[in-house]
Scaffold this active site. Structure first.
Site, mmCIF file in Angstrom:
data_model
loop_
_atom_site.group_PDB
_atom_site.id
_atom_site.type_symbol
_atom_site.label_atom_id
_atom_site.label_comp_id
_atom_site.label_asym_id
_atom_site.label_seq_id
_atom_site.Cartn_x
_atom_site.Cartn_y
_atom_site.Cartn_z
ATOM 1 N N LYS A 78 0.846 -1.202 0.000
ATOM 2 C CA LYS A 78 0.000 0.000 0.000
ATOM 3 C C LYS A 78 0.878 1.246 0.000
ATOM 4 O O LYS A 78 1.913 1.286 0.690
ATOM 5 C CB LYS A 78 -0.922 -0.018 1.225
ATOM 6 C CG LYS A 78 -1.934 1.125 1.269
ATOM 7 C CD LYS A 78 -2.864 1.001 2.479
ATOM 8 C CE LYS A 78 -3.883 2.141 2.528
ATOM 9 N NZ LYS A 78 -4.795 2.040 3.694
ATOM 10 N N SER A 159 -9.799 2.711 3.005
ATOM 11 C CA SER A 159 -8.867 3.333 2.080
ATOM 12 C C SER A 159 -7.972 2.345 1.326
ATOM 13 O O SER A 159 -7.334 2.733 0.347
ATOM 14 C CB SER A 159 -7.962 4.304 2.847
ATOM 15 O OG SER A 159 -7.142 3.610 3.773
ATOM 16 N N SER A 183 -10.202 0.547 7.436
ATOM 17 C CA SER A 183 -9.672 0.613 6.073
ATOM 18 C C SER A 183 -9.065 -0.684 5.559
ATOM 19 O O SER A 183 -8.693 -0.759 4.386
ATOM 20 C CB SER A 183 -8.628 1.734 5.971
ATOM 21 O OG SER A 183 -9.256 2.988 5.989
#
Length: 493
Positions: A78, A159, A183
């Site tokens: 990420k 997210s 998230s």
């Protein structure tokens, strides 16, 4: 032979060690899959050369009898994690072009265990979002489609939307996520994969771009509970570079996996039934109760009376911490700088932040700055901190009568991109089931349980006591085995 890109972490690791394929073959297969999935927009930066480099090193290490725990396994990272020599932006224009000269502890642990890096995964800007629509680098698209014949692009959740979409599309076997208020778990539920938020402090936050420091936590996302256990084992551990890092031993979670819940009690919190929740989610929750009972667990009703205040408290605490953390992005030290002609220092700060932050980030900075301002601090932030304590005490009381909690992961299935973008409150409600455990710092896992009437994944969540990741994963495994979720998105990209 099974397509290599259909294999998960454990299968790749074991197949590589058993000689079924080389690490280079694995890296090539996933690099090709990444290159062929641009329509999903999962990656901000791809690093095929790093995946190949790690694979060649893994092949050499195996030949020398020195393969690491993750040798031969390529991963996505990420973009919230700083990676040495590779652009790290947190999905924001203000960090575009920032190339860290150091590695985050979590990504460093994974790479040190032998994993390769396929690239940096797209995400909501500074992890602020529940749909992956706030990234400066464009929306991530879920591989899933509704079964109504329409062509609406679906949200992969947020997210960690780039992470969830890439795993669901089988272009990475697994990846890192981060979870501040849900998230990891909400995007896992939206895309039919597993995601684990460990106890706050289990994984170092060193090198993780900060959103809300008292909540942020790294965790694994993969297509099975077992793969999550393998990854978390490599990611976790004490780090003296992070003062909130827990000095606790890292168990062998993979070896400890067991779906036998005999003697365990599963709590069902009555406050997790919200207005207008689709009947399919309630039905899946009831099915989950039966799966837990079938695994040997006893079901008990529990109450978490302050749950209704969790989301409002979260949206005071998190923006307040974000406003402080993001004050460092001023055009002087990182990434973007806007210097209008004749501008002084203050004007340069203002121009840089106006151009560099997206609307959602600006909204949260303004909320956070307001609640921390003189005259309002006690009315908002102090009150929210007190509510947070009450929520943690609710969980403590629940543990007196049960071992784990079973809840839905999200109050809906995935929605179409753009469907909620004009209604921030409706967007924030996506985290209504995940935020309470984040405020209390507890471990929780999301596991896919079934599909709704539109053919979209639905997930269940297990929450456990602090540091009981093993128990949470075991309960998640019991769900996973009984749900038998093997659905996958039909390839259209």
């Amino acid at each position: 032979m099974t397509d290599i890109t259909d294999l998960g972490v454990a299968d790749i690791r074991d197949g590589f060690r058993g000689g079924a394929f080389s690490a280079r073959e694995v890296a090539d297969a996933f690099n090709d899959a990444v290159a062929g999935a641009e329509a999903l927009n999962c990656f901000i930066v791809t690093t095929p050369e790093k995946a190949v480099e790690a694979a060649e090193e893994a092949d050499r290490a195996l030949a020398a009898g020195d393969a690491g725990p993750l040798s031969g396994v390529p991963l996505g990272i990420k973009d919230l994690f700083c990676t040495d020599g590779v652009q790290s932006t947190a999905g924001s224009h203000i960090l575009e072009g920032f190339v860290p000269p150091y590695e985050s502890t979590v990504s460093g642990n994974l790479l040190g265990a032998g994993a390769g890096m396929l690239g940096k995964l797209n995400m909501d800007q500074f992890a602020m979002g529940s749909s992956n629509e706030t990234s400066y680098f464009g929306n991530v698209v879920s591989p899933w489609k509704r079964n109504d014949g329409g062509n609406t692009p679906m949200s992969p959740g947020g997210s960690s939307g780039g992470t969830s979409s890439a795993i669901a599309a089988h272009i990475v076997p697994a990846a890192t996520g981060t979870d501040t208020g849900g998230s990891i778990r909400q995007p896992a539920a939206f895309t039919g994969i597993c995601g684990m938020k460990p106890t706050y402090g289990r994984c170092s936050r060193y090198g993780m771009v900060a959103f809300a420091s008292s909540l942020d936590q790294a965790g694994p996302m993969a297509r099975s509970v077992k793969d999550c256990a393998i990854l978390l084992e490599a990611m976790a551990g004490h780090d003296p570079k992070d003062s909130t890092s827990l000095d606790e031993p890292v168990p062998n979670w993979e070896a400890g996996l067991s779906s036998d819940l005999t003697g365990k009690k599963i709590g069902i919190p009555k406050e997790y039934r919200v207005d207008d929740m689709p009947g399919e989610i309630d039905a899946l929750w009831k099915q989950g109760v039966e799966w837990m009972r079938d695994a040997g667990a006893e079901i008990v009703d529990v109450s978490l009376p302050h749950t209704r205040y969790a989301l409002p408290a979260y949206y005071i605490i998190a923006p307040a911490e974000a406003s402080a953390n993001l004050a460092r992005y001023d055009g002087v030290r990182y990434g973007l700088r806007k210097l209008p002609e004749g501008a002084n220092l203050q004007e340069m700060y203002a121009a840089t932040r106006a151009a560099g932050f997206g609307d959602e980030v600006k909204r949260r900075i303004m909320i956070g700055t307001y609640v921390l301002s003189a005259g309002f601090y006690d009315a908002y932030y102090t009150q929210a901190a007190k509510v947070r304590t009450l929520i943690a005490q609710d969980f403590d009381r629940a543990w007196e009568s049960c071992d784990y909690l079973l809840t839905p992961t999200a109050p809906s299935a995935a929605f179409g991109l753009g469907d909620l973008s004009d209604d921030p409150i409706a967007m924030y409600l996506n985290d209504v089931f995940t935020v309470p455990s984040s405020l209390a710092g507890l471990p929780a896992i999301a596991v896919p349980g079934g599909l709704d009437h539109q053919g979209l994944p639905l997930g269940l969540q297990v929450i456990g006591k602090a540091l009981d990741e093993q128990g949470v994963m075991n309960a998640g495994l019991a769900l996973e085995e009984r749900a038998g979720f093997t659905h996958r998105a039909e390839k259209w990209w």
